[in-house]
Design a protein around this motif. Structure first.
Motif, mmCIF file in Angstrom:
data_model
loop_
_atom_site.group_PDB
_atom_site.id
_atom_site.type_symbol
_atom_site.label_atom_id
_atom_site.label_comp_id
_atom_site.label_asym_id
_atom_site.label_seq_id
_atom_site.Cartn_x
_atom_site.Cartn_y
_atom_site.Cartn_z
ATOM 1 N N ALA A 75 48.842 42.240 40.459
ATOM 2 C CA ALA A 75 49.058 44.141 40.048
ATOM 3 C C ALA A 75 49.115 44.431 41.063
ATOM 4 N N GLN A 76 48.761 45.814 41.174
ATOM 5 C CA GLN A 76 48.206 46.713 42.306
ATOM 6 C C GLN A 76 46.930 47.797 41.723
ATOM 7 N N LEU A 77 46.378 48.401 42.643
ATOM 8 C CA LEU A 77 45.099 48.479 42.165
ATOM 9 C C LEU A 77 45.226 50.207 42.795
ATOM 10 N N THR A 78 44.807 51.119 41.659
ATOM 11 C CA THR A 78 45.230 52.289 42.237
ATOM 12 C C THR A 78 44.629 53.179 42.999
ATOM 13 N N PRO A 79 44.698 53.524 43.740
ATOM 14 C CA PRO A 79 43.903 54.805 45.675
ATOM 15 C C PRO A 79 42.719 54.415 44.655
ATOM 16 N N GLY A 80 42.348 55.389 43.981
ATOM 17 C CA GLY A 80 41.008 55.466 42.681
ATOM 18 C C GLY A 80 40.690 54.606 42.594
ATOM 19 N N VAL A 81 41.037 53.255 42.440
ATOM 20 C CA VAL A 81 40.127 53.180 40.977
ATOM 21 C C VAL A 81 38.735 53.093 40.908
ATOM 22 N N ARG A 82 38.244 52.939 39.700
ATOM 23 C CA ARG A 82 36.513 52.622 39.634
ATOM 24 C C ARG A 82 36.393 52.070 39.225
ATOM 25 N N ILE A 83 35.761 50.767 39.635
ATOM 26 C CA ILE A 83 35.246 49.709 39.540
ATOM 27 C C ILE A 83 33.501 49.730 38.482
ATOM 28 N N ARG A 84 33.233 49.322 37.526
ATOM 29 C CA ARG A 84 32.076 49.318 36.990
ATOM 30 C C ARG A 84 31.964 47.898 37.216
ATOM 31 N N ASP A 110 51.774 54.768 35.855
ATOM 32 C CA ASP A 110 52.340 53.831 36.643
ATOM 33 C C ASP A 110 52.486 52.779 36.560
ATOM 34 N N GLY A 111 51.548 51.944 35.339
ATOM 35 C CA GLY A 111 50.950 50.339 35.245
ATOM 36 C C GLY A 111 50.127 50.029 36.269
ATOM 37 N N ARG A 112 49.491 50.655 37.017
ATOM 38 C CA ARG A 112 48.604 50.381 37.876
ATOM 39 C C ARG A 112 47.547 50.163 37.228
#
Length: 151
Positions: A75-84, A110-112
């Motif tokens: 899977a891909q992470l979006t460039p602005g992924v927010r991981i809490r 987009d499924g990311r």
């Protein structure tokens, strides 16, 4: 030589001066800071996180800041992924490389992977929770109690 201020006023200025006797101000500041910090710490520990209805559960392994394995699928992470994190503070994806995490996540158009919440043991104990979009569409969600029920 006679001082400029004499008598009663001289003793008041020397003993009652806020500029000479500063210790009580420091003690007051420390007491006020502690009184304000304690409720904030207690409140932060008791916060229940509310997950959106489109959040799915999965096992996430971050391989690089933009790539991951989600439920054993690339899977891909979006460039602005927010991981809490478990404390609900933002985590950097680079700091979590290689860690296997039980998470709730959402996907963008987009499924990311867009948003990720690393689960606490209490949150992970809430079952059932959908792992696929088909399950999420078939089950019903109670957003107040944060529980799913199967039909």
């Amino acid at each position: 030589m006679e001082p400029f201020v004499s008598g009663q006023f001289r003793s008041f200025i020397i003993t009652g001066s806020h500029w000479i006797n500063t210790m009580y101000r420091c003690a007051f500041l420390a007491l006020a800071t502690t009184a304000c910090a304690v409720p904030a710490i207690v409140q932060a520990q008791a916060v229940q996180r509310n997950f959106p209805q489109n959040a799915l559960r999965g096992a996430l392994v971050i391989r690089s800041p933009f790539e991951a394995t989600l439920n054993d699928v690339d899977a891909q992470l979006t460039p602005g992924v927010r991981i809490r994190g478990q404390n609900n503070m933002l985590q950097m994806s680079g700091a979590l490389i290689g860690a296997k995490l039980l998470v709730h996540y959402t996907l963008d158009s987009d499924g990311r992977i867009d948003k990720v919440w690393i689960l606490t043991p209490e949150e992970a104990a809430k079952t059932p929770w959908p792992t696929t979009m088909a399950q999420a569409q078939a089950w019903s969600f109670d957003p107040i109690a944060q529980v799913w029920s199967k039909p």
